[in-house]
Design a protein around this motif. Structure first.
Motif, PDB file in Angstrom:
ATOM      1  N   PRO A  46       0.802  -1.231   0.000  1.00 17.14           N
ATOM      2  CA  PRO A  46       0.000   0.000   0.000  1.00 17.14           C
ATOM      3  C   PRO A  46       0.834   1.281   0.000  1.00 17.14           C
ATOM      4  N   GLN A  47       2.119   1.169   0.348  1.00 25.73           N
ATOM      5  CA  GLN A  47       2.959   2.370   0.366  1.00 25.73           C
ATOM      6  C   GLN A  47       3.306   2.858  -1.042  1.00 25.73           C
ATOM      7  N   PHE A  48       3.034   2.037  -2.048  1.00 25.47           N
ATOM      8  CA  PHE A  48       3.333   2.422  -3.427  1.00 25.47           C
ATOM      9  C   PHE A  48       2.044   2.697  -4.195  1.00 25.47           C
ATOM     10  N   LYS A  49       2.041   3.791  -4.943  1.00 21.59           N
ATOM     11  CA  LYS A  49       0.860   4.150  -5.726  1.00 21.59           C
ATOM     12  C   LYS A  49       0.815   3.428  -7.069  1.00 21.59           C
ATOM     13  N   SER A  50       1.968   2.952  -7.531  1.00 22.54           N
ATOM     14  CA  SER A  50       2.008   2.296  -8.829  1.00 22.54           C
ATOM     15  C   SER A  50       3.173   1.321  -8.876  1.00 22.54           C
ATOM     16  N   GLU A  51       3.150   0.445  -9.875  1.00 18.72           N
ATOM     17  CA  GLU A  51       4.260  -0.484 -10.055  1.00 18.72           C
ATOM     18  C   GLU A  51       5.540   0.251 -10.406  1.00 18.72           C
ATOM     19  N   LEU A  52       5.401   1.430 -11.050  1.00 21.32           N
ATOM     20  CA  LEU A  52       6.587   2.217 -11.388  1.00 21.32           C
ATOM     21  C   LEU A  52       7.315   2.649 -10.122  1.00 21.32           C
ATOM     22  N   GLN A  53       6.561   3.092  -9.118  1.00 21.71           N
ATOM     23  CA  GLN A  53       7.181   3.460  -7.845  1.00 21.71           C
ATOM     24  C   GLN A  53       7.870   2.260  -7.208  1.00 21.71           C
ATOM     25  N   PHE A  54       7.250   1.104  -7.337  1.00 24.72           N
ATOM     26  CA  PHE A  54       7.804  -0.124  -6.763  1.00 24.72           C
ATOM     27  C   PHE A  54       9.169  -0.427  -7.375  1.00 24.72           C
ATOM     28  N   VAL A  55       9.254  -0.399  -8.706  1.00 23.57           N
ATOM     29  CA  VAL A  55      10.523  -0.760  -9.350  1.00 23.57           C
ATOM     30  C   VAL A  55      11.566   0.344  -9.180  1.00 23.57           C
ATOM     31  N   GLU A  56      11.121   1.585  -9.045  1.00 24.28           N
ATOM     32  CA  GLU A  56      12.075   2.663  -8.761  1.00 24.28           C
ATOM     33  C   GLU A  56      12.722   2.469  -7.396  1.00 24.28           C
ATOM     34  N   ARG A  57      11.912   2.094  -6.393  1.00 25.27           N
ATOM     35  CA  ARG A  57      12.445   1.861  -5.056  1.00 25.27           C
ATOM     36  C   ARG A  57      13.348   0.627  -5.046  1.00 25.27           C
ATOM     37  N   LEU A  58      12.973  -0.377  -5.829  1.00 27.10           N
ATOM     38  CA  LEU A  58      13.793  -1.579  -5.929  1.00 27.10           C
ATOM     39  C   LEU A  58      15.182  -1.236  -6.458  1.00 27.10           C
ATOM     40  N   MET A  59      15.214  -0.325  -7.403  1.00 27.41           N
ATOM     41  CA  MET A  59      16.487   0.088  -7.976  1.00 27.41           C
ATOM     42  C   MET A  59      17.303   0.918  -6.981  1.00 27.41           C
ATOM     43  N   SER A  60      16.665   1.884  -6.328  1.00 27.98           N
ATOM     44  CA  SER A  60      17.393   2.791  -5.438  1.00 27.98           C
ATOM     45  C   SER A  60      17.882   2.090  -4.171  1.00 27.98           C
ATOM     46  N   GLU A  61      17.119   1.111  -3.672  1.00 27.91           N
ATOM     47  CA  GLU A  61      17.485   0.476  -2.416  1.00 27.91           C
ATOM     48  C   GLU A  61      18.296  -0.812  -2.595  1.00 27.91           C
ATOM     49  N   GLN A  62      18.007  -1.570  -3.674  1.00 24.47           N
ATOM     50  CA  GLN A  62      18.639  -2.880  -3.836  1.00 24.47           C
ATOM     51  C   GLN A  62      19.485  -3.000  -5.109  1.00 24.47           C
ATOM     52  N   SER A  63      19.506  -1.936  -5.927  1.00 24.93           N
ATOM     53  CA  SER A  63      20.246  -1.954  -7.199  1.00 24.93           C
ATOM     54  C   SER A  63      19.776  -3.080  -8.118  1.00 24.93           C
ATOM     55  N   VAL A  64      18.484  -3.390  -8.037  1.00 24.58           N
ATOM     56  CA  VAL A  64      17.861  -4.377  -8.921  1.00 24.58           C
ATOM     57  C   VAL A  64      17.007  -3.631  -9.932  1.00 24.58           C
ATOM     58  N   PHE A  65      17.372  -3.754 -11.200  1.00 19.32           N
ATOM     59  CA  PHE A  65      16.677  -3.010 -12.249  1.00 19.32           C
ATOM     60  C   PHE A  65      15.618  -3.878 -12.916  1.00 19.32           C
ATOM     61  N   CYS A  66      14.391  -3.390 -12.947  1.00 20.47           N
ATOM     62  CA  CYS A  66      13.285  -4.068 -13.621  1.00 20.47           C
ATOM     63  C   CYS A  66      12.556  -3.070 -14.512  1.00 20.47           C
ATOM     64  N   LEU A  67      11.982  -3.565 -15.572  1.00 20.68           N
ATOM     65  CA  LEU A  67      11.120  -2.731 -16.414  1.00 20.68           C
ATOM     66  C   LEU A  67       9.681  -2.973 -16.052  1.00 20.68           C
ATOM     67  N   PRO A  68       8.904  -1.915 -15.747  1.00 19.98           N
ATOM     68  CA  PRO A  68       7.482  -2.130 -15.411  1.00 19.98           C
ATOM     69  C   PRO A  68       6.729  -2.687 -16.617  1.00 19.98           C
ATOM     70  N   GLY A  69       5.948  -3.729 -16.355  1.00 20.85           N
ATOM     71  CA  GLY A  69       5.281  -4.433 -17.455  1.00 20.85           C
ATOM     72  C   GLY A  69       4.051  -3.738 -17.981  1.00 20.85           C
ATOM     73  N   LYS A  70       3.368  -2.948 -17.130  1.00 22.57           N
ATOM     74  CA  LYS A  70       2.149  -2.269 -17.550  1.00 22.57           C
ATOM     75  C   LYS A  70       1.153  -3.241 -18.158  1.00 22.57           C
ATOM     76  N   VAL A  71       0.954  -4.361 -17.500  1.00 15.23           N
ATOM     77  CA  VAL A  71      -0.030  -5.336 -17.965  1.00 15.23           C
ATOM     78  C   VAL A  71      -0.973  -5.626 -16.814  1.00 15.23           C
ATOM     79  N   ASN A  72      -2.268  -5.606 -17.084  1.00 19.57           N
ATOM     80  CA  ASN A  72      -3.256  -5.879 -16.053  1.00 19.57           C
ATOM     81  C   ASN A  72      -3.522  -7.380 -15.967  1.00 19.57           C
ATOM     82  N   ILE A  73      -3.301  -7.945 -14.804  1.00 20.09           N
ATOM     83  CA  ILE A  73      -3.537  -9.360 -14.587  1.00 20.09           C
ATOM     84  C   ILE A  73      -4.600  -9.493 -13.507  1.00 20.09           C
ATOM     85  N   LYS A  74      -5.731 -10.043 -13.871  1.00 20.02           N
ATOM     86  CA  LYS A  74      -6.822 -10.161 -12.897  1.00 20.02           C
ATOM     87  C   LYS A  74      -6.569 -11.316 -11.946  1.00 20.02           C
TER      88      LYS A  74
END
Length: 335
Positions: A307-335
């Protein structure tokens, strides 16, 4: 692992590949301009290497400066400004980048995450209209790591055939499939749908910086016989042909690289994919989809558990800044 398999220095080409370029350096003819579409003997070597795609002659082969250049040529020749091409979602971003600069619209068709990212055939057909110039099929998939079965590729061809739409086959990861899966070139299954197959040595031979790719024309009904073939030939003059240094090495690269090298690379990639999958599936809030090939894994983020993240983009940005793990946001809706 991203699209450059050489980044960390733990995957390297075999000496046969390196020696082929060393030998090419000594050749006077490797320093000169070559024919725009590539030297005849080199196109013969590519035609032989790609014989699994169906009947291929040297005249069907156009050498390019990497697979990205091959994709650019295929899109530019098949689509005019105001038309559209259909691209998978999730898919490779270069199609949008290239098309926007040419005034070509991108329309997306969905892949099905719960079915190993196969094409949603109904959605694919619904996206086709009278301005659709081509369907892009990425197999094995970037970024989903899926490998389509012969049956599924035939279903895709049926949609293309009914609607009289050609296919751009992005097959840079051909043969890079994990155990239990089998790669089929979509062109080898087509009887009436013309296909432009885009490939190269970037991934399988671990030399992305050498920028050597190709477009192969598959056209059993001779639909591309005049305009498309002429268009592709004319476009080769824009960069005066790909690197002659790598061209002269290419026949040896394709013919002398041992199967044991490919087997070892695939074994390593599959073991790493399994390791990552087993680790990620145990993390609350993440659901990875085990890839069937290539070098990618798509992972669902259950945002309700973060809940602390408003979007998956924020999630992967934090992943990069804190853990140096780079991911590309998929922007795909999975129900």
């Amino acid at each position: 692992m991203g699209g450059d398999p050489t980044t960390f220095g733990n995957l390297n080409p075999p000496d046969q590949v390196l020696q082929a370029v060393r030998d090419s350096i000594e050749l006077l003819k490797s320093r000169s301009y070559g024919p725009g579409k590539g030297h005849q003997d080199v196109r013969e070597a590519v035609a032989e290497y790609c014989s699994h795609q169906g009947p291929v002659t040297p005249d069907d082969v156009i050498l390019c400066s990497g697979c990205s250049h091959a994709i650019e040529m295929a899109v530019t020749v098949l689509a005019d400004a105001g038309q559209n091409i259909l691209v998978p979602r999730p898919g490779f971003l270069i199609y949008r980048t290239l098309s926007e600069g040419l005034g070509i619209e991108i329309k997306y068709y969905n892949l099905l995450p719960d079915q190993q990212w196969i094409v949603d055939l109904e959605d694919l057909e619904n996206q086709i209209d009278d301005k659709t110039a081509a369907i892009v099929i990425i197999n094995p998939s970037n970024p989903c790591g899926s490998v389509y079965s012969k049956e599924h590729l035939t279903e895709i061809l049926d949609v293309a055939s009914r609607n009289c739409v050609p296919i751009i086959a992005d097959e840079i990861y051909e043969h890079m499939v994990f155990s239990g899966n089998e790669y089929h070139a979509i062109s080898s299954l087509s009887t009436d749908v013309p296909v432009l197959s885009c490939g190269g040595i970037t991934k399988r031979f671990l030399v992305p910086g050498w920028r050597m790719g190709w477009v192969i024309i598959h056209d059993r009904q001779k639909i591309f016989e005049k305009e498309v073939r002429e268009g592709l030939n004319n476009m080769t003059t824009r960069i005066l042909g790909p690197s002659t240094l790598v061209q002269r090495a290419l026949p040896a690269i394709l013919q002398l690289t041992p199967q044991s090298f490919f087997d070892e690379v695939l074994l390593f990639l599959e073991s790493q994919a399994k390791l990552a999958y087993e680790a990620l599936r145990r993390i609350p809030g993440l659901r990875p989809v085990m890839p069937q090939g290539a070098m990618y894994m798509m992972i669902q983020i259950k945002m309700s558990l973060f809940p602390q993240f408003k979007s998956e983009l924020q999630f992967v940005e934090r992943l990069m800044s804190e853990q140096s793990v780079f991911c590309l946001p998929g922007k795909v809706n999975i129900k």
